[in-house]
Design an enzyme around this catalytic site. Structure first.
Site, short mmCIF file in Angstrom:
data_model
loop_
_atom_site.label_atom_id
_atom_site.label_comp_id
_atom_site.label_asym_id
_atom_site.label_seq_id
_atom_site.Cartn_x
_atom_site.Cartn_y
_atom_site.Cartn_z
N CYS A 139 43.48 44.28 23.17
CA CYS A 139 42.19 43.62 23.43
C CYS A 139 41.02 44.31 22.73
CB CYS A 139 41.94 43.49 24.93
SG CYS A 139 42.03 45.01 25.88
N HIS A 162 41.48 38.04 26.25
CA HIS A 162 42.68 38.05 27.09
C HIS A 162 43.28 36.66 27.29
CE1 HIS A 162 40.48 41.79 28.11
NE2 HIS A 162 41.69 42.30 28.15
N ASP A 186 36.05 36.80 25.67
CA ASP A 186 37.19 37.47 26.29
C ASP A 186 38.44 37.28 25.44
OD1 ASP A 186 39.12 38.52 27.95
OD2 ASP A 186 38.58 37.31 29.70
#
Length: 397
Positions: free
Chosen positions: A77, A281, A279
């Protein structure tokens, strides 16, 4: 305003599902140096956010190093956030900050070339493969989580192999930005007379740079400035909040890398005391370029609701990013820092100094190592390319 709504009618329809995600407020929203007002131009705000390149976990790419992982889910990430910050710098360099992405609209070649730099292939200069392999030289095993400072060091080293974008990447040390060192780096001639360097500088000359008597190109190399910071011990110190938010207002802003321990986000702006972020993820399948060189780019733009988090929930390990295409942009950034960041408290977020500190080792602008590999090839080992740089990186657990 009507012409804007008409021009982006299709995109606004797509985005309308999450228009209510933002609260009704008169407070401005700041996104990478641009101000938006929710009560008058909410659609333009969401289009601005969706135009940012969004890099997420991917699966089914070729194994890293030949036998390593074929997905970065669970560990990549921060690398993806570093890619997003760098991609924003490249967009500003080639397309300009106000460039907008429109779904299904033909984009300029520079846009697809930027995207190809980040595809999950070993021969792409900023791929997950290259970043993970270069991280070995920073003491990180392939598949191990990176912190903000580590990813900054990796980007600095990979940029040395990137002849097309020709960035000068400066990563600050000890919370200090040295103006003299940056100007020396951005104006420095090549440190090697190798064929690879000569080719690179000839290419820059074709882009409008001047050559000196020795045949080398002169001119300001566009600057990617990354400032790793520790804004507290276990939690962010409230004294830094105003200065941290002020950075997102600067026209040179590339946002910030950070998040929570082992959970990285790319912060692109704020509303009140909430940070807005992309994000990484989400796990998507590997996408390759087509024979024409274009890239099916829909999965590289976030068309979902932008995420927000309270600034006090931010882990204190962060890295700020700024892009200065010309020297005047850097001079302007220095003025803004002096006026807005260094103006009040004795506990400053970082220092900006004119001269190289005398107790530091001499500053030598980084140069491409004399090795046979380039950023377009698989880096098998980084042990001989660079010495491990021992710089702070504390992550709370």
């Amino acid at each position: 305003m009507e012409s804007v709504l008409s021009r982006y009618e299709n995109q606004i329809t797509i985005l309308s599902d999450y228009l209510e995600e933002f609260p009704e407020t008169d407070e401005p929203v700041w996104i990478l140096g641009r101000q938006h007002h929710l009560n008058t131009d909410k659609s333009k705000l969401l289009l601005d956010i969706s135009a940012r390149l969004w890099f997420t976990y991917r699966r089914k790419f070729s194994p890293i190093g030949g036998t390593g992982p074929s997905s970065d889910a669970g560990w990549g990430c921060m690398l993806r956030c570093g890619q997003m910050m760098l991609a924003q710098a490249l967009i500003c360099r080639h397309l300009g900050r106000d460039w907008q992405w429109e779904k299904h609209k033909k984009q300029p070649e520079e846009y697809h070339r930027i995207l190809r730099c980040f595809l999950d292939r070993k021969d792409c200069c900023y791929s997950i493969h290259q970043m993970a392999q270069m991280g070995v030289g920073e003491g990180k095993s392939i598949g191990e989580w990176f912190g903000p400072n580590t990813v900054a060091q990796v980007l600095k080293k990979l940029a040395l192999f990137d002849e097309w974008n020709s960035l000068a990447v400066y990563v600050s040390m000890d919370n200090t930005v040295v103006i003299e060192d940056i100007k020396k780096m951005c104006w420095s001639p090549p440190q090697s007379s190798s064929t690879a360097h000569s080719t690179a500088y000839l290419h820059r000359g074709a882009l409008g740079r001047n050559k000196n008597a020795a045949g080398f190109c002169t001119g300001w190399k566009p600057l990617l400035l990354i400032i790793p910071l520790r804004l507290g011990i276990n939690h962010i110190n409230p004294v830094y909040i105003d200065a941290f938010k002020e950075c997102f207002k600067m026209p040179q802003s590339l946002g910030a890398l950070g998040g929570k321990p082992n959970n990285a986000y790319y912060f692109i702006g704020f509303l009140g005391n909430e940070l807005i972020y992309l994000d990484p993820h989400t796990t998507q399948s590997f996408v390759d370029s087509e024979e024409s060189g274009t890239v099916d780019d829909e999965s590289f733009h976030c068309q979902q609701a932008p995420h927000r988090m309270k600034i006090m929930n931010l882990d204190p390990s962060v890295a700020l990013g700024f892009f200065c295409k010309e020297e005047c942009d850097f001079d302007n950034w220095c003025s803004l820092v002096q006026k807005e960041i260094l103006k009040q408290q004795s506990l400053r977020m970082f220092e900006l100094v004119q001269k190289h500190p005398p107790h530091w080792p001499p500053f030598v602008p980084p140069s491409k190592p004399e090795v046979t590999t380039t950023g377009a090839e698989l880096i098998e080992s980084t042990d001989k390319l660079f010495e491990l740089e021992e710089e702070f990186e504390i992550l709370s657990v």
